[in-house]
Design a protein around this motif. Structure first.
Motif, mmCIF file in Angstrom:
data_model
loop_
_atom_site.group_PDB
_atom_site.id
_atom_site.type_symbol
_atom_site.label_atom_id
_atom_site.label_comp_id
_atom_site.label_asym_id
_atom_site.label_seq_id
_atom_site.Cartn_x
_atom_site.Cartn_y
_atom_site.Cartn_z
ATOM 1 N N ALA A 158 -13.235 -11.947 -1.635
ATOM 2 C CA ALA A 158 -13.290 -10.485 -1.739
ATOM 3 C C ALA A 158 -12.533 -9.830 -0.595
ATOM 4 O O ALA A 158 -11.803 -8.852 -0.787
ATOM 5 N N SER A 159 -12.686 -10.388 0.606
ATOM 6 C CA SER A 159 -12.002 -9.847 1.776
ATOM 7 C C SER A 159 -10.487 -9.954 1.640
ATOM 8 O O SER A 159 -9.745 -9.034 1.991
ATOM 9 N N ALA A 160 -10.034 -11.100 1.102
ATOM 10 C CA ALA A 160 -8.592 -11.293 0.918
ATOM 11 C C ALA A 160 -8.036 -10.316 -0.118
ATOM 12 O O ALA A 160 -6.938 -9.771 0.041
ATOM 13 N N ILE A 161 -8.805 -10.059 -1.192
ATOM 14 C CA ILE A 161 -8.367 -9.107 -2.222
ATOM 15 C C ILE A 161 -8.292 -7.697 -1.643
ATOM 16 O O ILE A 161 -7.338 -6.957 -1.892
ATOM 17 N N VAL A 162 -9.299 -7.329 -0.844
ATOM 18 C CA VAL A 162 -9.294 -6.014 -0.198
ATOM 19 C C VAL A 162 -8.080 -5.878 0.720
ATOM 20 O O VAL A 162 -7.407 -4.846 0.735
ATOM 21 N N ALA A 163 -7.782 -6.941 1.466
ATOM 22 C CA ALA A 163 -6.632 -6.909 2.376
ATOM 23 C C ALA A 163 -5.325 -6.727 1.612
ATOM 24 O O ALA A 163 -4.447 -5.962 2.022
ATOM 25 N N ALA A 164 -5.209 -7.418 0.467
ATOM 26 C CA ALA A 164 -4.009 -7.263 -0.359
ATOM 27 C C ALA A 164 -3.907 -5.827 -0.868
ATOM 28 O O ALA A 164 -2.839 -5.206 -0.816
ATOM 29 N N GLY A 165 -5.032 -5.293 -1.338
ATOM 30 C CA GLY A 165 -5.044 -3.917 -1.838
ATOM 31 C C GLY A 165 -4.670 -2.914 -0.764
ATOM 32 O O GLY A 165 -3.921 -1.964 -1.013
ATOM 33 N N GLN A 166 -5.176 -3.130 0.459
ATOM 34 C CA GLN A 166 -4.846 -2.223 1.561
ATOM 35 C C GLN A 166 -3.355 -2.263 1.870
ATOM 36 O O GLN A 166 -2.741 -1.232 2.146
ATOM 37 N N SER A 167 -2.774 -3.458 1.806
ATOM 38 C CA SER A 167 -1.343 -3.586 2.074
ATOM 39 C C SER A 167 -0.526 -2.843 1.023
ATOM 40 O O SER A 167 0.417 -2.117 1.354
ATOM 41 N N PHE A 168 -0.894 -3.009 -0.244
ATOM 42 C CA PHE A 168 -0.159 -2.308 -1.304
ATOM 43 C C PHE A 168 -0.353 -0.798 -1.187
ATOM 44 O O PHE A 168 0.582 -0.027 -1.410
ATOM 45 N N THR A 169 -1.558 -0.384 -0.852
ATOM 46 C CA THR A 169 -1.833 1.049 -0.718
ATOM 47 C C THR A 169 -1.022 1.663 0.419
ATOM 48 O O THR A 169 -0.463 2.755 0.281
ATOM 49 N N ARG A 170 -0.948 0.947 1.545
ATOM 50 C CA ARG A 170 -0.124 1.443 2.666
ATOM 51 C C ARG A 170 1.329 1.557 2.249
ATOM 52 O O ARG A 170 2.015 2.521 2.590
ATOM 53 N N LEU A 171 1.789 0.566 1.502
ATOM 54 C CA LEU A 171 3.169 0.589 1.042
ATOM 55 C C LEU A 171 3.408 1.771 0.115
ATOM 56 O O LEU A 171 4.412 2.486 0.235
ATOM 57 N N GLU A 172 2.468 1.995 -0.799
ATOM 58 C CA GLU A 172 2.598 3.120 -1.733
ATOM 59 C C GLU A 172 2.603 4.449 -0.980
ATOM 60 O O GLU A 172 3.389 5.344 -1.291
ATOM 61 N N ARG A 173 1.722 4.564 0.015
ATOM 62 C CA ARG A 173 1.669 5.804 0.788
ATOM 63 C C ARG A 173 2.960 6.013 1.551
ATOM 64 O O ARG A 173 3.461 7.125 1.676
ATOM 65 N N SER A 174 3.510 4.938 2.084
ATOM 66 C CA SER A 174 4.761 5.033 2.832
ATOM 67 C C SER A 174 5.877 5.520 1.918
ATOM 68 O O SER A 174 6.670 6.375 2.288
ATOM 69 N N LEU A 175 5.926 4.970 0.699
ATOM 70 C CA LEU A 175 6.953 5.389 -0.252
ATOM 71 C C LEU A 175 6.801 6.868 -0.584
ATOM 72 O O LEU A 175 7.777 7.617 -0.625
ATOM 73 N N VAL A 176 5.556 7.284 -0.825
ATOM 74 C CA VAL A 176 5.298 8.688 -1.147
ATOM 75 C C VAL A 176 5.709 9.585 0.013
ATOM 76 O O VAL A 176 6.324 10.631 -0.174
ATOM 77 N N GLU A 177 5.367 9.165 1.231
ATOM 78 C CA GLU A 177 5.727 9.958 2.407
ATOM 79 C C GLU A 177 7.239 10.091 2.534
ATOM 80 O O GLU A 177 7.749 11.163 2.857
ATOM 81 N N GLU A 178 7.936 8.990 2.270
ATOM 82 C CA GLU A 178 9.401 9.034 2.382
ATOM 83 C C GLU A 178 10.009 9.927 1.301
ATOM 84 O O GLU A 178 10.960 10.656 1.555
ATOM 85 N N VAL A 179 9.454 9.863 0.105
ATOM 86 C CA VAL A 179 9.942 10.725 -0.977
ATOM 87 C C VAL A 179 9.687 12.188 -0.643
ATOM 88 O O VAL A 179 10.544 13.052 -0.839
ATOM 89 N N ASN A 180 8.486 12.475 -0.119
ATOM 90 C CA ASN A 180 8.172 13.845 0.276
ATOM 91 C C ASN A 180 9.082 14.323 1.396
ATOM 92 O O ASN A 180 9.526 15.477 1.408
ATOM 93 N N ALA A 181 9.350 13.438 2.350
ATOM 94 C CA ALA A 181 10.245 13.798 3.447
ATOM 95 C C ALA A 181 11.648 14.083 2.919
ATOM 96 O O ALA A 181 12.316 15.026 3.360
ATOM 97 N N ALA A 182 12.094 13.272 1.948
ATOM 98 C CA ALA A 182 13.413 13.490 1.354
ATOM 99 C C ALA A 182 13.452 14.819 0.597
ATOM 100 O O ALA A 182 14.439 15.549 0.644
ATOM 101 N N ALA A 183 12.345 15.131 -0.097
ATOM 102 C CA ALA A 183 12.275 16.400 -0.833
ATOM 103 C C ALA A 183 12.346 17.583 0.124
ATOM 104 O O ALA A 183 13.025 18.579 -0.148
#
Length: 204
Positions: A157-182
């Motif tokens: 369960a801990s490993a799955i949560v860690a994977a999810g957190q990594s993907f979520t951080r990546l998604e947030r980073s992408l969104v932030e970069e898109v917003n910054a570009a906008a």
């Protein structure tokens, strides 16, 4: 040019009805090409966060159209069977956090590993679990064995949560970069207009 609905999905070429799904027409059952992207198949944005209740509603709606309307049309029966198989496979991927993580890892250009890079820590944890299991079996201690199983489940369960957190951080980073570009684009458009206005005041 295909007419598009307000949602941006092309209207059905067969009956002209507005499509609620990019894959199939809910009015006549006409099937477009089934996308390889399992998120697109269900009309979802690619993300670690998948709401199972939303997924089940969309799965039910799409599978009904494929089975009741698409399969009722002789020329679409084979395609309907293929679409249903893709739908069921995609549902399994999105509902299983490990399969979803594998899918996203590949989608983001990553590659699976047999073992994590943090080899020493991981190997130490595995050895501790194996030793505890061997001891519990040797001593005939089912309660201890059950406790070790729970410990392994917690690590999973801990490993799955860690994977999810990594993907979520990546998604947030992408969104932030898109917003910054906008924002940067909005500023650039403003300054272009301002420059044009100022140049006009300079005269010939």
């Amino acid at each position: 040019m295909a007419e598009t609905t307000l949602s941006g999905i092309a209207a059905c070429a067969d009956c002209g009805a507005a499509r609620l799904s990019p894959v199939v027409c809910q009015e006549c059952g006409a099937i477009l090409d089934v996308p390889q992207d399992v998120f697109a198949l269900f009309g979802l944005t690619q993300s670690w966060a998948v709401d199972p209740s939303v997924l089940e509603v969309r799965y039910g709606a799409l599978s009904r159209v494929f089975r009741e309307k698409s399969a009722a049309r002789e020329e679409l029966r084979a395609r309907a069977s293929e679409a249903i198989a893709a739908l069921e496979a995609g549902r399994r991927v999105l509902l299983d956090p490990l399969e979803r993580a594998r899918y996203l890892l590949t989608a983001y250009g990553g590659a699976e590993r047999e073992r994590p890079i943090r080899k020493r820590e991981f190997q130490s944890e595995v050895m501790e679990i194996d030793t505890a299991v061997a001891k519990a079996r040797l001593e005939g201690d089912p309660a201890r064995l059950a406790a070790v199983v729970r410990e392994a489940e917690e690590k999973l369960a801990s490993a799955i949560v860690a994977a999810g957190q990594s993907f979520t951080r990546l998604e947030r980073s992408l969104v932030e970069e898109v917003n910054a570009a906008a924002d940067a684009l909005a500023e650039a458009r403003f300054w272009r207009r301002k420059v044009d206005e100022l140049r006009a005041t300079l005269g010939p």
